[in-house]
Design a protein around this motif. Structure first.
Motif, PDB file in Angstrom:
ATOM      1  N   UNK A 141      32.630 -78.231 -63.126  1.00  0.00           N
ATOM      2  CA  UNK A 141      31.577 -77.347 -62.622  1.00  0.00           C
ATOM      3  C   UNK A 141      32.163 -76.075 -62.017  1.00  0.00           C
ATOM      4  N   UNK A 142      33.214 -76.217 -61.219  1.00  0.00           N
ATOM      5  CA  UNK A 142      33.848 -75.035 -60.641  1.00  0.00           C
ATOM      6  C   UNK A 142      34.422 -74.132 -61.727  1.00  0.00           C
ATOM      7  N   UNK A 143      35.048 -74.739 -62.725  1.00  0.00           N
ATOM      8  CA  UNK A 143      35.624 -73.964 -63.820  1.00  0.00           C
ATOM      9  C   UNK A 143      34.557 -73.265 -64.653  1.00  0.00           C
ATOM     10  N   UNK A 199      28.940 -71.878 -54.526  1.00  0.00           N
ATOM     11  CA  UNK A 199      28.155 -72.346 -53.389  1.00  0.00           C
ATOM     12  C   UNK A 199      26.744 -71.783 -53.444  1.00  0.00           C
ATOM     13  N   UNK A 200      25.768 -72.672 -53.210  1.00  0.00           N
ATOM     14  CA  UNK A 200      24.337 -72.343 -53.185  1.00  0.00           C
ATOM     15  C   UNK A 200      23.724 -72.130 -54.560  1.00  0.00           C
ATOM     16  N   UNK A 201      24.510 -72.297 -55.635  1.00  0.00           N
ATOM     17  CA  UNK A 201      23.893 -72.362 -56.960  1.00  0.00           C
ATOM     18  C   UNK A 201      23.124 -73.675 -57.076  1.00  0.00           C
ATOM     19  N   UNK A 202      22.234 -73.738 -58.049  1.00  0.00           N
ATOM     20  CA  UNK A 202      21.564 -74.992 -58.373  1.00  0.00           C
ATOM     21  C   UNK A 202      22.052 -75.486 -59.733  1.00  0.00           C
ATOM     22  N   UNK A 208      29.883 -81.461 -53.969  1.00  0.00           N
ATOM     23  CA  UNK A 208      31.276 -81.129 -53.666  1.00  0.00           C
ATOM     24  C   UNK A 208      31.591 -79.677 -54.039  1.00  0.00           C
ATOM     25  N   UNK A 209      30.915 -79.171 -55.056  1.00  0.00           N
ATOM     26  CA  UNK A 209      31.115 -77.779 -55.467  1.00  0.00           C
ATOM     27  C   UNK A 209      30.366 -76.800 -54.562  1.00  0.00           C
ATOM     28  N   UNK A 210      29.657 -77.320 -53.577  1.00  0.00           N
ATOM     29  CA  UNK A 210      28.886 -76.471 -52.678  1.00  0.00           C
ATOM     30  C   UNK A 210      27.539 -76.087 -53.232  1.00  0.00           C
ATOM     31  N   UNK A 211      27.187 -76.668 -54.379  1.00  0.00           N
ATOM     32  CA  UNK A 211      25.930 -76.337 -55.046  1.00  0.00           C
ATOM     33  C   UNK A 211      24.853 -77.349 -54.678  1.00  0.00           C
ATOM     34  N   UNK A 212      23.662 -77.147 -55.228  1.00  0.00           N
ATOM     35  CA  UNK A 212      22.495 -77.959 -54.884  1.00  0.00           C
ATOM     36  C   UNK A 212      21.978 -78.659 -56.144  1.00  0.00           C
TER      37      UNK A 212
END
Length: 402
Positions: A95-97, A102-105, A122-126
């Motif tokens: 996902x990070x790659x 952060x704060x993406x859905x 963990x990626x800071x997303x929702x």
């Protein structure tokens, strides 16, 4: 059973004894208690693991890591396979790659193992939950399209949720219990809305959709080799992709972003120590040599369940979707809707009989940490949760015959 669950025309008493007897017929040769899914390790796995010990190559360097990657790539048809410490870490890194920030859905089905949603967190997303379909047990492309029409808007920076203001970056279809999602329809919806596709193929190694291996449809995908998966490395995962540049970055990013050098320790970004140890990869190499046989054994076991439950009026075994060839990772008994209230009584009776069946995972939107996440209407997810039971599915249950 049909993919559209049958609603009986009359109210008859649920025949608990008949279901127990049917399960007993399938598991007649099994020693009780019967686990839901357990590995089988043999002399080949022992030989390769002992070679790691004897040569002292037990950590993230060693010949078996690359060999395991090559075996998985060959089995799936993916151009690149990157071995990771576990499936959750693989999805987090993928996902990070893929540019999730952060704060993406990130869209995913509400019914999945919690690790799918946790990796997004963990990626800071929702996590953003969308309904499933009985046709595949996975994410419903039609429901996704309808939902995105209602809640999203296209802007220069991408697709945004009108209700939360957050960017919707990716969609993660999960091939539930080894049954493939309708990937042609899902990819069309993702392209329509500009979403990157990261396949959660953690349960579907050996499954195909229209002749193509699960894990090769999205820009990237992840596998799991946990102890309960179709093959195991004890704990382990894999990132799959056809994108060479992405694969190179994935190897670097998941190996602490260390620049290659004979002796210097230089790192050029914040990376992760996610690479699979050689000793685990050795175990996986031995398991991969038997992958085809294990898939066939699991399909034979599924055939037994389907045959024994054929004609039942109050429940049936879920059959692979049209166009799919499933590994039947977990066989699934579906109660007719009027008998949903019998699920827990049946589970109690199965366990009392030494059969370690289980309900589906609690839907993500019902868990306390994800209860307030964005979501579509989820009637199918809640219906599935109320009526589905997973039955013992270890591949050797089909081969250990009396």
């Amino acid at each position: 059973m049909s993919h559209s669950p049958v609603i009986a025309d009359h109210r008859a008493e649920f025949d608990l004894r008949a279901v127990l007897e049917a399960v007993d017929i399938v598991l007649a040769s099994a020693t009780r208690p019967v686990a839901l899914h357990e590995p089988r390790l043999g002399t080949r796995e022992r030989e390769l693991v002992l070679d790691c010990i004897d040569t002292n190559w037990v950590s993230s360097a060693g010949k078996y890591v690359a060999h395991f990657e090559q075996m998985v790539a060959a089995a799936t048809g993916a151009r690149h396979a990157i071995a990771i410490i576990n499936g959750t870490a693989a999805l987090h890194a993928a996902l990070l790659l893929e540019g999730v920030r952060a704060d993406d859905e990130v869209i995913l089905p509400s019914i999945t193992f919690v690790a799918t949603a946790n990796a997004v967190s963990h990626a800071g997303a929702v996590p953003h939950f969308v309904d499933l379909t009985w046709n595949t047990l996975g994410l419903d492309p039609a429901a996704l399209d309808i939902h995105l029409k209602e809640v999203s808007v296209r802007r220069d920076a991408g697709l945004f949720n009108k209700q939360t203001g957050r960017r919707i970056r990716a969609v993660v279809p999960v091939h539930i219990f080894g049954h493939p999602v309708d990937m042609a329809a899902l990819l069309a919806v993702a392209e329509k809305y500009g979403l990157v596709v990261v396949e959660d193929a953690t349960e579907s190694l050996g499954s195909t959709w229209q002749g193509q291996a699960c894990g090769t449809f999205g820009h990237s995908a992840v596998l799991s080799f946990n102890g309960n998966k179709i093959i195991t490395t004890g704990g382990g995962g894999m990132i799959l992709t056809d994108d060479g540049a992405y694969a190179t970055r994935a190897r670097h990013f998941t190996t602490t972003a260390k620049k290659s050098h004979a002796w210097s320790f230089d790192h050029d970004e914040v990376g992760y120590n996610y690479r699979l140890p050689n000793i685990n990869a050795a175990l996986g190499c031995g398991q991969m040599e038997r992958l085809s046989a294990m898939v066939e054994a699991k399909r034979e076991l599924a055939g037994r369940y389907l045959e024994v439950f054929d004609g039942f009026t109050n429940a049936g075994i879920y059959r692979e979707p049209n166009g799919a060839r499933s590994n039947y990772w977990l066989n699934t008994l579906v109660l007719d809707r009027e008998y949903a209230g019998e699920r827990d009584r049946l589970l109690s009776a199965l366990h009392a009989n030494g059969v370690h069946a289980r309900p589906l995972w609690t839907p993500m939107h019902l868990l306390p940490m994800y209860r307030n996440c964005p979501r579509s209407r989820l009637p199918v997810a809640e219906d599935m949760y109320a009526r589905c039971i997973n039955l013992p599915s270890s591949p050797f249950l089909a081969t250990d015959k009396q």
